[in-house]
Design a protein around this motif. Structure first.
Motif, PDB file in Angstrom:
ATOM      1  N   THR A   1     -10.081   8.159  -2.261  1.00  0.00           N
ATOM      2  CA  THR A   1      -9.151   7.297  -1.312  1.00  0.00           C
ATOM      3  C   THR A   1      -9.888   7.448  -0.089  1.00  0.00           C
ATOM      4  OG1 THR A   1      -7.644   6.633  -2.225  1.00  0.00           O
ATOM      5  CG2 THR A   1      -7.937   5.435  -0.288  1.00  0.00           C
ATOM      6  N   ALA A   2      -9.749   7.892   0.613  1.00  0.00           N
ATOM      7  CA  ALA A   2      -9.990   8.862   2.085  1.00  0.00           C
ATOM      8  C   ALA A   2     -12.110   9.133   2.202  1.00  0.00           C
ATOM      9  CB  ALA A   2      -9.785  10.116   3.007  1.00  0.00           C
ATOM     10  N   GLU A   3     -12.404   9.956   0.976  1.00  0.00           N
ATOM     11  CA  GLU A   3     -13.400   9.888   0.965  1.00  0.00           C
ATOM     12  C   GLU A   3     -14.606   9.183   0.251  1.00  0.00           C
ATOM     13  OE1 GLU A   3     -13.287  12.966   3.130  1.00  0.00           O
ATOM     14  OE2 GLU A   3     -11.383  13.199   2.836  1.00  0.00           O
ATOM     15  N   ARG A   4     -14.308   8.504  -0.339  1.00  0.00           N
ATOM     16  CA  ARG A   4     -15.186   7.624  -1.066  1.00  0.00           C
ATOM     17  C   ARG A   4     -16.046   6.320  -0.569  1.00  0.00           C
ATOM     18  NH1 ARG A   4     -16.290   7.140  -6.992  1.00  0.00           N
ATOM     19  NH2 ARG A   4     -16.727   5.268  -7.137  1.00  0.00           N
ATOM     20  N   ASP A   5     -17.550   6.696  -0.619  1.00  0.00           N
ATOM     21  CA  ASP A   5     -17.426   5.009  -0.077  1.00  0.00           C
ATOM     22  C   ASP A   5     -16.982   4.580   0.133  1.00  0.00           C
ATOM     23  OD1 ASP A   5     -20.542   4.200   1.278  1.00  0.00           O
ATOM     24  OD2 ASP A   5     -20.047   3.493  -0.620  1.00  0.00           O
ATOM     25  N   PHE A   6     -17.161   3.480   1.081  1.00  0.00           N
ATOM     26  CA  PHE A   6     -16.131   2.002   1.303  1.00  0.00           C
ATOM     27  C   PHE A   6     -16.850   0.714   0.695  1.00  0.00           C
ATOM     28  CE2 PHE A   6     -14.941  -1.760   3.251  1.00  0.00           C
ATOM     29  CZ  PHE A   6     -13.745  -1.806   3.619  1.00  0.00           C
ATOM     30  N   ALA A   7     -18.520   0.948   0.173  1.00  0.00           N
ATOM     31  CA  ALA A   7     -18.512   0.096  -0.237  1.00  0.00           C
ATOM     32  C   ALA A   7     -18.080   0.161  -2.523  1.00  0.00           C
ATOM     33  CB  ALA A   7     -19.891  -0.243  -0.451  1.00  0.00           C
ATOM     34  N   ASP A   8     -18.158   1.523  -2.196  1.00  0.00           N
ATOM     35  CA  ASP A   8     -17.492   2.032  -4.009  1.00  0.00           C
ATOM     36  C   ASP A   8     -16.044   1.749  -4.575  1.00  0.00           C
ATOM     37  OD1 ASP A   8     -20.318   2.208  -4.887  1.00  0.00           O
ATOM     38  OD2 ASP A   8     -19.746   4.587  -4.403  1.00  0.00           O
TER      39      ASP A   8
ATOM     40  N   ARG B   1      -3.322  10.990   4.810  1.00  0.00           N
ATOM     41  CA  ARG B   1      -2.637   9.545   3.997  1.00  0.00           C
ATOM     42  C   ARG B   1      -2.903   8.346   5.190  1.00  0.00           C
ATOM     43  NH1 ARG B   1       1.560  13.384   3.567  1.00  0.00           N
ATOM     44  NH2 ARG B   1       2.938  12.715   5.617  1.00  0.00           N
ATOM     45  N   ASN B   2      -3.177   8.476   6.291  1.00  0.00           N
ATOM     46  CA  ASN B   2      -2.930   6.915   7.050  1.00  0.00           C
ATOM     47  C   ASN B   2      -4.534   6.588   6.357  1.00  0.00           C
ATOM     48  OD1 ASN B   2      -0.575   7.111   8.419  1.00  0.00           O
ATOM     49  ND2 ASN B   2      -0.712   8.573   9.674  1.00  0.00           N
ATOM     50  N   ARG B   3      -5.642   7.469   6.726  1.00  0.00           N
ATOM     51  CA  ARG B   3      -6.559   7.575   6.458  1.00  0.00           C
ATOM     52  C   ARG B   3      -7.041   6.735   5.535  1.00  0.00           C
ATOM     53  NH1 ARG B   3     -12.547   9.499   5.614  1.00  0.00           N
ATOM     54  NH2 ARG B   3     -13.533   7.879   6.229  1.00  0.00           N
ATOM     55  N   ALA B   4      -6.014   7.136   3.857  1.00  0.00           N
ATOM     56  CA  ALA B   4      -6.870   6.559   2.685  1.00  0.00           C
ATOM     57  C   ALA B   4      -5.923   4.999   2.761  1.00  0.00           C
ATOM     58  CB  ALA B   4      -5.539   7.050   1.987  1.00  0.00           C
ATOM     59  N   LYS B   5      -4.617   4.803   3.924  1.00  0.00           N
ATOM     60  CA  LYS B   5      -3.716   2.661   3.893  1.00  0.00           C
ATOM     61  C   LYS B   5      -4.657   2.043   3.999  1.00  0.00           C
ATOM     62  CE  LYS B   5       0.560   4.922   4.235  1.00  0.00           C
ATOM     63  NZ  LYS B   5       1.552   5.265   5.349  1.00  0.00           N
ATOM     64  N   ARG B   6      -5.430   2.920   5.526  1.00  0.00           N
ATOM     65  CA  ARG B   6      -5.955   2.284   6.405  1.00  0.00           C
ATOM     66  C   ARG B   6      -7.312   1.492   5.497  1.00  0.00           C
ATOM     67  NH1 ARG B   6      -6.123   5.884  10.705  1.00  0.00           N
ATOM     68  NH2 ARG B   6      -7.518   6.654  10.311  1.00  0.00           N
TER      69      ARG B   6
ATOM     70  N   PHE C   1       0.726  -0.975  -0.212  1.00  0.00           N
ATOM     71  CA  PHE C   1       0.085  -0.300  -0.305  1.00  0.00           C
ATOM     72  C   PHE C   1       1.072   1.117   0.138  1.00  0.00           C
ATOM     73  CE2 PHE C   1      -1.903  -3.453   2.393  1.00  0.00           C
ATOM     74  CZ  PHE C   1      -2.976  -3.659   1.823  1.00  0.00           C
ATOM     75  N   THR C   2       0.095   2.608  -0.132  1.00  0.00           N
ATOM     76  CA  THR C   2       1.092   3.767  -0.578  1.00  0.00           C
ATOM     77  C   THR C   2       0.459   4.582  -1.165  1.00  0.00           C
ATOM     78  OG1 THR C   2       2.764   4.103  -1.745  1.00  0.00           O
ATOM     79  CG2 THR C   2       1.644   3.257  -3.433  1.00  0.00           C
ATOM     80  N   CYS C   3       0.577   5.726  -0.169  1.00  0.00           N
ATOM     81  CA  CYS C   3      -0.030   7.135  -0.633  1.00  0.00           C
ATOM     82  C   CYS C   3       0.233   8.025  -0.730  1.00  0.00           C
ATOM     83  CB  CYS C   3      -1.289   7.569   0.833  1.00  0.00           C
ATOM     84  SG  CYS C   3      -2.343   6.312   0.580  1.00  0.00           S
ATOM     85  N   SER C   4       1.196   8.872  -2.040  1.00  0.00           N
ATOM     86  CA  SER C   4       1.983  10.076  -1.709  1.00  0.00           C
ATOM     87  C   SER C   4       1.245  11.111  -1.229  1.00  0.00           C
ATOM     88  CB  SER C   4       2.534  10.038  -3.776  1.00  0.00           C
ATOM     89  OG  SER C   4       1.426  10.998  -3.646  1.00  0.00           O
ATOM     90  N   LYS C   5       2.740  11.998  -0.572  1.00  0.00           N
ATOM     91  CA  LYS C   5       1.840  12.959   0.029  1.00  0.00           C
ATOM     92  C   LYS C   5       0.786  14.191  -0.928  1.00  0.00           C
ATOM     93  CE  LYS C   5       5.753  14.405   2.739  1.00  0.00           C
ATOM     94  NZ  LYS C   5       7.213  15.191   3.499  1.00  0.00           N
TER      95      LYS C   5
ATOM     96  N   ASN D   1      -2.143  15.356   3.731  1.00  0.00           N
ATOM     97  CA  ASN D   1      -1.481  15.486   5.231  1.00  0.00           C
ATOM     98  C   ASN D   1      -1.629  14.280   5.697  1.00  0.00           C
ATOM     99  OD1 ASN D   1      -3.842  15.548   6.519  1.00  0.00           O
ATOM    100  ND2 ASN D   1      -4.136  17.344   7.482  1.00  0.00           N
ATOM    101  N   ALA D   2      -0.341  14.025   7.162  1.00  0.00           N
ATOM    102  CA  ALA D   2      -0.565  12.604   7.460  1.00  0.00           C
ATOM    103  C   ALA D   2      -1.602  12.203   7.678  1.00  0.00           C
ATOM    104  CB  ALA D   2       0.635  12.689   8.859  1.00  0.00           C
ATOM    105  N   VAL D   3      -2.483  12.425   8.434  1.00  0.00           N
ATOM    106  CA  VAL D   3      -4.241  12.056   8.462  1.00  0.00           C
ATOM    107  C   VAL D   3      -4.333  11.846   7.838  1.00  0.00           C
ATOM    108  CG1 VAL D   3      -6.071  12.497   9.100  1.00  0.00           C
ATOM    109  CG2 VAL D   3      -3.634  13.733  10.190  1.00  0.00           C
TER     110      VAL D   3
END
Length: 113
Positions: free
Chosen positions: A92-99, A58-63, A46-50, A54-56
């Motif tokens: 990635t961080a905002e999209r509905d999880f089912a989508d 990126r971490n949410r997207a990776k989770r 898994f990877t998320c660029s800057k 911010n770190a928050v």
């Protein structure tokens, strides 16, 4: 039958995936390659660029990417393949999880199709 999934950790493994097939979706970019060895493991990184934020963010997207892979890769991934899931800016961080799950399944179908 579910397969065992292991995490990619070394830079050369990520770079090998970067040279292989890729499929973009609204929620992420998925890179995949057949390793060509006889190991039946499915490996994922898994990877998320800057650019993702911010770190928050990126971490949410990776989770979220880790959870999508945990739920779907054992059943839908191919043994002997490596996958890298790359988070995208804002989606990635905002999209509905089912989508997000449907995006990943679509990418796997296209990569293995």
């Amino acid at each position: 039958m579910p397969h065992t999934v292991e995490t990619l950790r070394k830079r050369p493994e990520f770079l090998a995936c970067a040279r292989a097939r890729r499929q973009g979706t609204k929620g992420m970019l998925v890179q995949a390659r057949a390793r060509g060895d006889d190991d039946p493991l499915i490996r994922v990184g898994f990877t998320c660029s800057k650019k993702v934020g911010n770190a928050v963010a990126r971490n949410r997207a990776k989770r979220r990417l880790r959870e999508v892979a945990r739920l779907l890769l054992p059943e839908n991934g191919k043994p002997g393949w490596d996958y890298v899931l790359i988070g995208s800016r804002g989606n990635t961080a905002e999209r509905d999880f089912a989508d997000l799950q449907q995006d990943f399944l679509y990418a796997l179908r296209k990569l293995h199709g």
